[in-house]
Write a protein that holds these residues in place. Sequence first.
Motif, PDB file in Angstrom:
ATOM      1  N   MET A 276      12.053  15.683  -8.289  1.00 18.32           N
ATOM      2  CA  MET A 276      13.095  16.015  -9.253  1.00 18.32           C
ATOM      3  C   MET A 276      14.290  16.681  -8.556  1.00 18.32           C
ATOM      4  O   MET A 276      15.453  16.384  -8.845  1.00 18.32           O
ATOM      5  CB  MET A 276      12.524  16.931 -10.340  1.00 18.32           C
ATOM      6  CG  MET A 276      11.469  16.248 -11.226  1.00 18.32           C
ATOM      7  SD  MET A 276      10.731  17.398 -12.408  1.00 18.32           S
ATOM      8  CE  MET A 276      12.152  17.867 -13.363  1.00 18.32           C
ATOM      9  N   ALA A 277      13.963  17.628  -7.654  1.00 17.82           N
ATOM     10  CA  ALA A 277      15.056  18.287  -6.922  1.00 17.82           C
ATOM     11  C   ALA A 277      15.842  17.291  -6.088  1.00 17.82           C
ATOM     12  O   ALA A 277      17.071  17.372  -5.977  1.00 17.82           O
ATOM     13  CB  ALA A 277      14.490  19.391  -6.031  1.00 17.82           C
ATOM     14  N   HIS A 278      15.113  16.337  -5.490  1.00 17.68           N
ATOM     15  CA  HIS A 278      15.793  15.310  -4.701  1.00 17.68           C
ATOM     16  C   HIS A 278      16.716  14.474  -5.584  1.00 17.68           C
ATOM     17  O   HIS A 278      17.852  14.151  -5.191  1.00 17.68           O
ATOM     18  CB  HIS A 278      14.756  14.427  -4.013  1.00 17.68           C
ATOM     19  CG  HIS A 278      15.364  13.403  -3.100  1.00 17.68           C
ATOM     20  ND1 HIS A 278      16.089  13.722  -1.980  1.00 17.68           N
ATOM     21  CD2 HIS A 278      15.369  12.042  -3.169  1.00 17.68           C
ATOM     22  CE1 HIS A 278      16.504  12.638  -1.378  1.00 17.68           C
ATOM     23  NE2 HIS A 278      16.077  11.588  -2.087  1.00 17.68           N
ATOM     24  N   ASP A 279      16.252  14.131  -6.793  1.00 16.05           N
ATOM     25  CA  ASP A 279      17.110  13.377  -7.728  1.00 16.05           C
ATOM     26  C   ASP A 279      18.335  14.200  -8.114  1.00 16.05           C
ATOM     27  O   ASP A 279      19.454  13.676  -8.220  1.00 16.05           O
ATOM     28  CB  ASP A 279      16.312  12.997  -8.967  1.00 16.05           C
ATOM     29  CG  ASP A 279      15.206  11.999  -8.644  1.00 16.05           C
ATOM     30  OD1 ASP A 279      15.342  11.299  -7.616  1.00 16.05           O
ATOM     31  OD2 ASP A 279      14.215  11.929  -9.397  1.00 16.05           O
ATOM     32  N   ILE A 280      18.125  15.530  -8.346  1.00 13.85           N
ATOM     33  CA  ILE A 280      19.261  16.397  -8.710  1.00 13.85           C
ATOM     34  C   ILE A 280      20.277  16.443  -7.570  1.00 13.85           C
ATOM     35  O   ILE A 280      21.490  16.384  -7.776  1.00 13.85           O
ATOM     36  CB  ILE A 280      18.752  17.815  -9.059  1.00 13.85           C
ATOM     37  CG1 ILE A 280      17.929  17.772 -10.354  1.00 13.85           C
ATOM     38  CG2 ILE A 280      19.916  18.788  -9.201  1.00 13.85           C
ATOM     39  CD1 ILE A 280      17.247  19.081 -10.685  1.00 13.85           C
ATOM     40  N   VAL A 281      19.770  16.549  -6.341  1.00 12.45           N
ATOM     41  CA  VAL A 281      20.666  16.581  -5.185  1.00 12.45           C
ATOM     42  C   VAL A 281      21.447  15.277  -5.057  1.00 12.45           C
ATOM     43  O   VAL A 281      22.648  15.269  -4.785  1.00 12.45           O
ATOM     44  CB  VAL A 281      19.866  16.870  -3.904  1.00 12.45           C
ATOM     45  CG1 VAL A 281      20.740  16.669  -2.679  1.00 12.45           C
ATOM     46  CG2 VAL A 281      19.332  18.290  -3.930  1.00 12.45           C
ATOM     47  N   LEU A 282      20.741  14.151  -5.296  1.00 16.97           N
ATOM     48  CA  LEU A 282      21.438  12.864  -5.228  1.00 16.97           C
ATOM     49  C   LEU A 282      22.513  12.770  -6.307  1.00 16.97           C
ATOM     50  O   LEU A 282      23.632  12.289  -6.056  1.00 16.97           O
ATOM     51  CB  LEU A 282      20.432  11.717  -5.377  1.00 16.97           C
ATOM     52  CG  LEU A 282      19.461  11.530  -4.215  1.00 16.97           C
ATOM     53  CD1 LEU A 282      18.492  10.395  -4.524  1.00 16.97           C
ATOM     54  CD2 LEU A 282      20.201  11.239  -2.924  1.00 16.97           C
ATOM     55  N   ASP A 283      22.187  13.225  -7.560  1.00 14.43           N
ATOM     56  CA  ASP A 283      23.191  13.203  -8.629  1.00 14.43           C
ATOM     57  C   ASP A 283      24.374  14.097  -8.276  1.00 14.43           C
ATOM     58  O   ASP A 283      25.544  13.739  -8.495  1.00 14.43           O
ATOM     59  CB  ASP A 283      22.551  13.667  -9.942  1.00 14.43           C
ATOM     60  CG  ASP A 283      21.487  12.680 -10.446  1.00 14.43           C
ATOM     61  OD1 ASP A 283      21.547  11.507 -10.027  1.00 14.43           O
ATOM     62  OD2 ASP A 283      20.607  13.094 -11.232  1.00 14.43           O
ATOM     63  N   ALA A 284      24.068  15.304  -7.742  1.00 16.59           N
ATOM     64  CA  ALA A 284      25.153  16.212  -7.352  1.00 16.59           C
ATOM     65  C   ALA A 284      26.006  15.594  -6.246  1.00 16.59           C
ATOM     66  O   ALA A 284      27.232  15.730  -6.244  1.00 16.59           O
ATOM     67  CB  ALA A 284      24.578  17.551  -6.894  1.00 16.59           C
ATOM     68  N   HIS A 553      27.695  22.450  -4.546  1.00 17.26           N
ATOM     69  CA  HIS A 553      26.977  21.637  -3.550  1.00 17.26           C
ATOM     70  C   HIS A 553      26.259  22.529  -2.539  1.00 17.26           C
ATOM     71  O   HIS A 553      25.142  22.224  -2.109  1.00 17.26           O
ATOM     72  CB  HIS A 553      27.987  20.727  -2.833  1.00 17.26           C
ATOM     73  CG  HIS A 553      27.370  19.915  -1.735  1.00 17.26           C
ATOM     74  ND1 HIS A 553      27.423  20.300  -0.419  1.00 17.26           N
ATOM     75  CD2 HIS A 553      26.661  18.753  -1.758  1.00 17.26           C
ATOM     76  CE1 HIS A 553      26.794  19.435   0.316  1.00 17.26           C
ATOM     77  NE2 HIS A 553      26.329  18.472  -0.464  1.00 17.26           N
ATOM     78  N   ARG A 554      26.908  23.663  -2.151  1.00 16.50           N
ATOM     79  CA  ARG A 554      26.235  24.571  -1.217  1.00 16.50           C
ATOM     80  C   ARG A 554      24.967  25.146  -1.824  1.00 16.50           C
ATOM     81  O   ARG A 554      23.932  25.249  -1.155  1.00 16.50           O
ATOM     82  CB  ARG A 554      27.202  25.696  -0.821  1.00 16.50           C
ATOM     83  CG  ARG A 554      28.248  25.292   0.209  1.00 16.50           C
ATOM     84  CD  ARG A 554      28.929  26.512   0.807  1.00 16.50           C
ATOM     85  NE  ARG A 554      29.764  27.186  -0.177  1.00 16.50           N
ATOM     86  CZ  ARG A 554      31.041  26.892  -0.379  1.00 16.50           C
ATOM     87  NH1 ARG A 554      31.630  25.952   0.321  1.00 16.50           N
ATOM     88  NH2 ARG A 554      31.749  27.553  -1.287  1.00 16.50           N
ATOM     89  N   LYS A 555      25.054  25.519  -3.122  1.00 12.49           N
ATOM     90  CA  LYS A 555      23.850  26.035  -3.777  1.00 12.49           C
ATOM     91  C   LYS A 555      22.758  24.974  -3.817  1.00 12.49           C
ATOM     92  O   LYS A 555      21.589  25.250  -3.519  1.00 12.49           O
ATOM     93  CB  LYS A 555      24.198  26.490  -5.191  1.00 12.49           C
ATOM     94  CG  LYS A 555      25.116  27.715  -5.236  1.00 12.49           C
ATOM     95  CD  LYS A 555      25.413  28.102  -6.664  1.00 12.49           C
ATOM     96  CE  LYS A 555      26.340  29.334  -6.728  1.00 12.49           C
ATOM     97  NZ  LYS A 555      26.664  29.699  -8.117  1.00 12.49           N
ATOM     98  N   LEU A 556      23.166  23.733  -4.200  1.00 11.24           N
ATOM     99  CA  LEU A 556      22.173  22.654  -4.236  1.00 11.24           C
ATOM    100  C   LEU A 556      21.635  22.362  -2.845  1.00 11.24           C
ATOM    101  O   LEU A 556      20.459  22.032  -2.675  1.00 11.24           O
ATOM    102  CB  LEU A 556      22.817  21.394  -4.826  1.00 11.24           C
ATOM    103  CG  LEU A 556      23.175  21.477  -6.313  1.00 11.24           C
ATOM    104  CD1 LEU A 556      23.920  20.214  -6.740  1.00 11.24           C
ATOM    105  CD2 LEU A 556      21.928  21.655  -7.173  1.00 11.24           C
ATOM    106  N   ALA A 557      22.525  22.468  -1.814  1.00 10.45           N
ATOM    107  CA  ALA A 557      22.051  22.238  -0.448  1.00 10.45           C
ATOM    108  C   ALA A 557      21.040  23.307  -0.042  1.00 10.45           C
ATOM    109  O   ALA A 557      20.030  23.004   0.626  1.00 10.45           O
ATOM    110  CB  ALA A 557      23.236  22.233   0.509  1.00 10.45           C
ATOM    111  N   ASP A 558      21.296  24.576  -0.446  1.00  7.94           N
ATOM    112  CA  ASP A 558      20.319  25.625  -0.145  1.00  7.94           C
ATOM    113  C   ASP A 558      18.987  25.333  -0.840  1.00  7.94           C
ATOM    114  O   ASP A 558      17.905  25.485  -0.245  1.00  7.94           O
ATOM    115  CB  ASP A 558      20.865  26.981  -0.589  1.00  7.94           C
ATOM    116  CG  ASP A 558      22.092  27.390   0.216  1.00  7.94           C
ATOM    117  OD1 ASP A 558      22.223  26.872   1.357  1.00  7.94           O
ATOM    118  OD2 ASP A 558      22.894  28.199  -0.283  1.00  7.94           O
ATOM    119  N   GLU A 559      19.073  24.929  -2.139  1.00  5.55           N
ATOM    120  CA  GLU A 559      17.840  24.593  -2.845  1.00  5.55           C
ATOM    121  C   GLU A 559      17.144  23.411  -2.175  1.00  5.55           C
ATOM    122  O   GLU A 559      15.920  23.394  -2.030  1.00  5.55           O
ATOM    123  CB  GLU A 559      18.172  24.264  -4.295  1.00  5.55           C
ATOM    124  CG  GLU A 559      18.700  25.465  -5.104  1.00  5.55           C
ATOM    125  CD  GLU A 559      19.057  25.069  -6.527  1.00  5.55           C
ATOM    126  OE1 GLU A 559      18.828  23.886  -6.865  1.00  5.55           O
ATOM    127  OE2 GLU A 559      19.539  25.930  -7.280  1.00  5.55           O
TER     128      GLU A 559
END
Length: 625
Positions: A276-284, A553-559
């Motif tokens: 799910m996190a990977h999908d969120i990162v791809l969407d972001a 994006h930085r926050k998502l990259a940290d996650e």
Amino acid sequence: MFRLRRFYLDSIGVVDNRFSDLLVDLTDGSGSPTDTIVWLRNGAGKTTMLSLLLALILPARSDSLATRTKKRTLEDLILGTDTAHVVAEWMDPNGHLLLTGAVYEWEGRIRPRDYNGAGKERLKRTWWCVSPDPQVEYSTLDDLPFTLRSNGYYDHDRFKSHIRWLAAQGVNAVVADKTIAEWHRALRERRFDPDLFRYFTEVNAAEGGIDRLFEGIDSPGAFVRYLLRFVADRQRISPVRELLSDTAVEIAKRPTYLTERDFCTEAQEYVSALGMAHDIVLDAADARDARRATTSAYKRGLLDAAEHAAALQLQASAYHSDVEALHKSVRNSGDNARRKHNEYVRIAAEFRVQDARVRLETAKTIADHCAVQADAWGAVADLISLRTEQATLEMRNKTLQQASEEARPLVQAVFEAKSVLAGSLDIAIGKTKAVLSDRERNLSDAQHGKRQAERKRLSCQKQLAALESEQDALAITIERFTTAKNKAIEDGVLIESEELSAAVVRLQTESATSTAAIKRLTSEQQSLAGEVREAERKNKETQRSAETARERHRKLADELKSLEQRATRIADSPRLRALFQAPSVDLLVNSQDAISLLNSAIAKTDAAMVDTRAANAEDERAAHA
């Protein structure tokens, strides 16, 4: 198995240690190959000779012994003008000879500066095999036309042509100059296995190489694998090795089902969250790319608008400058023409006044001269009359004297008459002198008028000279004006045969039109400046949006980094690698496969537990029975 009989090197080596027409004989007294020790001082070229021999059989740079031992490449040993040869003469168990050789040469006989980089592709390499035939000339190691033997006549291309000529003469000869695989295929066709020399490279790569070769053999199975790798064909044993590896993995999986079920049940939640996190990162990332593309489009539009506005501003400024310069030139020309016209009118009037004055003075001078002449001629008549009367008086005096002499008696009477006559004569002389004095005064006045007329004549001559100078200056001015007018006609400012007043009116009209155009361009420039400011405001808003997106994006990259670390810890689990049957697992790529395998493992484990429980139940029933 082939054994090395002789080894030949020509025109190869480093600058300080060159091998030129060197033949190393490795035979006994009967000419058969024998075990030989090469004894040389340090730096004499023992390692280089062995490296060149192994590079002949294994040309790949990764297999180079010199690279492993001395950080030296084959390209270091070949200079710019070299046509280098490396030849090995082999003998098989049946006593047949085989020549294997390589010829190296730089393109154009020039070694590039980056010969160990991209320039190494300019080295021409050709490998060849010849089975010597004593019946064919120039086919044995002793008479092949190498570089020094042929005094440099046989270069790379001619030597390659010579080998092919030997093949045309029926000699077992072949040239391989395309790939290393082609060269190894030519060797295998002659029952020469190049892979055997890989062990020689590993053994000689460092001190104690033979010990390092066997240090990994710690079990009978390892020795068998080493032996199979040494004697068997890799292409044939590879499928068998893979099949045995798969079978071993399947056998190893059987006692781990229960543990794998627990692991899969525990890891399923994390893997799902990771997916799910990977999908969120791809969407972001997609949203970021879309916003970045929009921002880039805005930025490009703003930059294009700014460049267009700047270009229009430059054009308007240039046009304004040109029109202003033209208007100024026309205004100056009109002013100059107006001043010249007024000056010409003034000069013409002065000329007319001066001419009238000159004529008046001339007339006065002529009148005065005529009056003086008239007075002079009138005085001459009076003077003549005076002279005549004086002469008459003298004659009378003489006559009187004569008469007195003749008639002295009458003297007394005459004396009285003489007194009367003298009185009258004195009166007449007084009158005559008065008239003469008047004439002399008139003559003096006439002479004074003449002197004044002369002075006026000299003054008039000076004025005439000044007027002539002024006339010359005016002629020059008129010529300059004519030249300027012709230049203005040539430049298109004035029209031929056009009056200056009409030209001034026309140019004033054009100036008014240009001024209106400048005002219009100025208003357009101000409008474009407003658009640019609006675009800059939108750009700032876009930059703020982009900054917000980058922060997100930085926050998502940290996650994502945290999730990747957790995925790495999960992927490092030996149970998961055993489940994937692979030495390493990348959950970012194989997350869905991991979930499927975990679900499948859980199902298999549940089925195995059911079977185990059923077997336990049967065992319990059997025990009770």
